[in-house]
Design an enzyme around this catalytic site. Structure first.
Site, PDB file in Angstrom:
ATOM      1  N   ARG A  59       0.827  -1.207   0.000  1.00 38.51           N
ATOM      2  CA  ARG A  59       0.000   0.000   0.000  1.00 38.51           C
ATOM      3  C   ARG A  59       0.864   1.261   0.000  1.00 38.51           C
ATOM      4  O   ARG A  59       0.457   2.302  -0.517  1.00 38.51           O
ATOM      5  CB  ARG A  59      -1.008  -0.003   1.158  1.00 38.51           C
ATOM      6  CG  ARG A  59      -2.138   0.994   0.958  1.00 38.51           C
ATOM      7  CD  ARG A  59      -3.198   0.929   2.035  1.00 38.51           C
ATOM      8  NE  ARG A  59      -4.288   0.016   1.759  1.00 38.51           N
ATOM      9  CZ  ARG A  59      -5.333   0.275   0.979  1.00 38.51           C
ATOM     10  NH1 ARG A  59      -5.451   1.441   0.383  1.00 38.51           N
ATOM     11  NH2 ARG A  59      -6.273  -0.625   0.804  1.00 38.51           N
ATOM     12  N   GLU A  67     -10.000   5.378   6.936  1.00 35.11           N
ATOM     13  CA  GLU A  67      -8.581   5.719   6.937  1.00 35.11           C
ATOM     14  C   GLU A  67      -8.205   7.052   6.275  1.00 35.11           C
ATOM     15  O   GLU A  67      -7.306   7.741   6.756  1.00 35.11           O
ATOM     16  CB  GLU A  67      -7.793   4.593   6.251  1.00 35.11           C
ATOM     17  CG  GLU A  67      -7.835   3.313   7.056  1.00 35.11           C
ATOM     18  CD  GLU A  67      -7.272   2.135   6.281  1.00 35.11           C
ATOM     19  OE1 GLU A  67      -7.864   1.748   5.276  1.00 35.11           O
ATOM     20  OE2 GLU A  67      -6.225   1.622   6.677  1.00 35.11           O
TER      21      GLU A  67
HETATM   22  N1  LUZ Z   1      -5.457  -4.738   5.478  1.00 32.35           N
HETATM   23  C1  LUZ Z   1      -5.184  -5.593   4.479  1.00 32.35           C
HETATM   24  C2  LUZ Z   1      -5.595  -3.433   5.263  1.00 32.35           C
HETATM   25  O1  LUZ Z   1      -5.031  -6.775   4.732  1.00 32.35           O
HETATM   26  N2  LUZ Z   1      -5.101  -5.128   3.235  1.00 32.35           N
HETATM   27  C3  LUZ Z   1      -5.241  -3.831   2.924  1.00 32.35           C
HETATM   28  O2  LUZ Z   1      -5.150  -3.456   1.769  1.00 32.35           O
HETATM   29  C4  LUZ Z   1      -5.483  -2.927   3.978  1.00 32.35           C
HETATM   30  N3  LUZ Z   1      -5.590  -1.635   3.753  1.00 32.35           N
HETATM   31  C5  LUZ Z   1      -5.800  -0.811   4.756  1.00 32.35           C
HETATM   32  C6  LUZ Z   1      -5.905  -1.320   6.034  1.00 32.35           C
HETATM   33  N4  LUZ Z   1      -5.810  -2.603   6.288  1.00 32.35           N
HETATM   34 MO1  MOS Z   2      -6.651  -1.397   9.215  1.00 32.15          MO
HETATM   35  S1  MOS Z   2      -4.919  -0.423   9.200  1.00 32.15           S
HETATM   36  O1  MOS Z   2      -6.802  -2.599  10.266  1.00 32.15           O
HETATM   37  O2  MOS Z   2      -7.752  -0.903   8.205  1.00 32.15           O
END
Ligand code: LUZ
Ligand code: MOS
Length: 758
Positions: free
Chosen positions: A308, A711
């Protein structure tokens, strides 16, 4: 859409009636499980002597890795993490033994009686050191668009630099924890404080060596997760479950705050290099960055977080030539993990630093470069997705307009000429965040709806309520679809037996995925009811049936049916009043072999204006204002969405300004309590926090066109870093300030008078 519903948990929270894991009535004979963790960050275990501890009265048993019936393995993405250390320890705080006691005090006493001898091995805490020694947690990744090499040779201006961004403790109000009891047929039930019930279920099954069908995970709600319980709830669940399963007694494993802080991972710190190239018109032609992610001692979610970072490396900008590379570095710290934004904020900080550095060098305001390079419809992102329904410029232009950025600039300048020891600074921070799990497979959800024969409704989904208000949105989905009062609907706990194979509540996608699955379930029931009405009342297939305020309308006229008697009569006629819904996000895809695709359902946009005042004698600062224009789409619950936005902003400001995770060279966490780790409080939040909802139609891929909100707002907090930096420069133009966050008052004070006499 009933936008007045607010958060249905609010009254429970403020009156203390909301139920968390530790509030669940426990069974007779419950055992306490306390973790004995490694006092050394890296070493070979020579000997452990817990015989004296085990013989203490009230100690039932002490478990080591040898007692694990199944696999000693909890790694989610990569199997590289034992539940309990075997021959080596890789970070300070790593679980080694489980002390099982009749009560908590005895467990604490026993802890002190355990002797462990460890032969020390070299400790690495810095990701660049780890990289230099070839210590990586997962293969490095590189996204490429265009040809940076040629592009740089055509750039008029090229700037390079290095940035650092720190870790961040999730600091959920409720610590990690689980309560488990043995059930019949060799099964176990676990109440867990987890964002990922299925992840806990899978891990417990693996550790016990049983099928997932023997493991039931139930989640009433969480006192916050923020990513910290996306993956790292699993070990606590597994510890409680293993004790319960083996000893056939209920068991609870809930760490205290300081244990939680020293044993669990945090946001990944990053150290990064950037190179940015611009033409004479200040168009960014080329951008190159290398990210060194501090992953800690095991992969955990770091490989996905790394990904990400690359997806968001260019934030809201269109840059034709990009090469970004990321390394997940193995260090001797607790495995770092998800935290709201999931690597996105780390990537965006570097981009903004690069622009700021270019702007300062060229003596222009950064917003000139920011606006000139803002993405638009039809632009291609470095990973191949083409931007559609772009709101980047709309948010930016509306923010600069309604918040009068031109006069803010003048006021700040005027203030700074009038004040010797107080200086103001401002910044603009655009955000573009992709919505979907970057792992396409995870973008699916299910929901289970029962309409009871009295017309009341019970709803189960895979969504975990952690304060973010997802249950309120789920309730709205049902109320809207059925045309009934929210009073008739009950949101059940999240339970793996009712809704299986869930993705964690994460990636800002929970309401979209589960809401759409829930809508599918409700529509199935509604279709059965409507065809029942047609057979009962009319023969005409073209009748338009609707339910509004619990009254059934046929061609806009109230019929003899209301919701209650409709359900009763449908039940008498043996109509199925239950349904299971399913949703899998369409369109999205990503091919890792070429690092191209269309990974996100849509993007969320916004812009924040931040204004700060620095006290140039003390180095302290206040955030005067954060003023945002944010793209919520067509918000289905404005108070929940506003709350998410405000909370995210404050949390982002905390990360960038005051929250400082400090490990010493021995890998010992020094910021290990709330006395040494400071998060924003009522005094440090912005004096003004304005959020303007951008008026848009929203996106069909979002539930009721109400865009994901969890987020994206966190990244507005990055603006605070630059605003403070600018205020310091107004006092001391010669200050040499590294692009290193958090910019704590200590760092500000040093920068104000550095170089001395500057
Ligand atoms: N968790 C995950 C995440 O497993 N994949 C993601 O793309 C993600 N993005 C944001 C927060 N948690
Ligand atoms: Mo998340 S960083 O658990 O969306």
């Amino acid at each position: 859409m009933d936008n007045t519903i607010g958060n249905i948990d609010a009254a429970g929270h403020v009156t203390g009636r909301s139920i968390y894991v530790d509030d669940i009535p426990v069974m007779e004979g419950m055992l306490f499980v306390k973790v004995f963790d490694s006092p050394i960050a890296h070493g070979r275990i020579i000997s452990i002597d817990f015989s004296a501890a085990e013989q203490m009265e009230g100690i039932v048993k002490i478990f080591s890795y040898k007692d694990i019936p199944g696999q000693n393995q909890i790694g989610g993405i990569i199997p590289d993490e034992p539940l309990l250390a075997d021959h080596e320890v890789h970070y300070r705080g790593q679980p080694v033994l489980l002390i099982v006691a009749e009560n908590e005090d005895t467990a604490e006493e026993a802890f002190k009686e355990i002797k462990i001898e460890i032969e020390p091995l070299p400790i690495i805490t810095d990701p660049r050191d780890a990289f230099a020694q070839g210590k990586l947690l997962s293969p490095s990744r590189k996204f490429v668009m265009g040809d940076v090499k040629t592009a740089f040779s055509n750039c008029k201006y090229i700037f390079e630099g290095q940035t650092e961004s720190g870790g961040q403790e999730q600091l959920y109000l409720e610590t990690q924890g689980a309560y488990a009891y043995p059930n019949e047929h060799d099964s176990v039930k676990i109440f867990s404080s987890t964002q990922g019930p299925t992840q806990v279920q899978r891990t417990v099954a693996r550790v016990l060596g049983v099928g997932m069908n023997k493991v039931e995970v139930d989640v009433p709600r969480l006192g916050g997760g923020f990513g910290g319980k996306e993956d790292q709830a699993s070990s606590w669940g597994a510890m409680a479950a293993m004790v319960a399963w083996i000893l056939k007694r209920p068991a609870k494993c809930i760490p205290h705050r300081m244990e939680d802080m020293r044993m669990t991972g945090k946001r990944n710190p990053y150290s990064s290099d950037f190179k940015i190239g611009l033409d004479g018109d200040l168009k960014i032609i080329a951008y190159e960055a290398t990210f060194y992610q501090n992953g800690g001692a095991a992969a955990d979610l770091s490989p996905a977080i790394l990904e990400r970072t690359l997806f968001h490396a260019t934030n809201s900008y269109h840059i034709p030539h990009v090469t970004v590379t990321a390394h997940s570095c193995k260090t001797n710290l607790p495995p770092n993990t998800a935290f709201r934004g999931f690597g996105g904020p780390q990537g965006m900080f570097v981009m903004e630093a690069a622009i700021d550095h270019a702007a300062k060098s060229l003596k222009v305001d950064p917003d000139i470069i920011q606006r000139k390079n803002m993405m638009d419809n039809g632009d291609e992102l470095p990973y191949g997705q083409i931007i559609k329904e772009c709101q980047a410029k709309n948010c930016w232009d509306e923010a600069t307009d309604i918040y009068n950025v031109e006069s803010v600039k003048k006021e700040v300048e005027w203030f700074n000429t009038q004040n010797q020891f107080y200086k103001k600074g401002w910044s603009l921070m655009p955000v573009c965040f992709g919505i979907s799990f970057t792992n396409t497979m995870m973008n699916q959800a299910r929901a289970l709806v029962h309409v009871y024969s009295d017309g009341t409704v019970g709803v189960s989904t895979g969504a975990v309520e952690m304060g973010q208000g997802v249950n309120s949105k789920m309730l709205q989905v049902v109320a809207t679809c059925f045309g009934i009062s929210p009073q008739k609907i009950k949101l059940e706990t999240t339970n793996t037996t009712r809704v299986a194979n869930t993705s964690p509540s994460a990636a800002s996608s929970t309401a979209d995925l589960n809401g759409k699955a829930l809508l599918d379930a409700c529509n199935q029931i509604k279709e059965r009811l409507f065809s029942f009405i047609k057979t009962e009342l009319t023969d005409n297939e073209d009748e338009i049936i609707e339910i509004k305020d619990e009254v059934v309308y046929i061609n806009d006229e109230a019929s003899i049916f209301n919701w209650k008697n409709l359900i009763q009569q449908a039940f008498m006629k043996r109509i199925n009043l239950s349904a299971k819904g399913h949703y899998a996000t369409p369109i999205i895809n990503f091919d890792k072999t070429i690092e191209k695709g269309h990974p996100f359902a849509y993007h969320v946009y916004g812009t924040a204006l931040t204004i700060v005042t620095v006290d140039c004698l003390r180095g302290t600062y206040e955030i005067d204002a954060v003023k945002v224009v944010h793209d919520f789409g067509s918000s289905m619950n404005r108070s929940v969405d506003l709350g998410q936005c405000e909370g995210g902003i404050v949390q982002g400001i905390g990360w960038m300004t005051m929250e400082e995770i400090i490990y010493n060279e021995e890998g010992k966490l020094l910021s290990n309590a709330l006395s040494t780790y400071k998060i924003p409080d009522i005094y440090s939040v912005p004096k003004t926090l304005d959020v303007k909802f951008l008026n848009t139609d929203g996106n069909d891929m979002a539930i009721f066109k109400s865009k994901a909100v969890g987020e994206p707002p966190l990244m507005y907090g990055i603006g605070a870093y630059f605003a403070i930096r600018n205020a310091v420069l107004a006092f001391n133009p010669a200050a040499d300030i590294a692009y290193a966050a958090p910019i704590t008052p200590e760092k500000v004070l040093m920068a104000l008078y550095n170089p001395v006499g500057g």
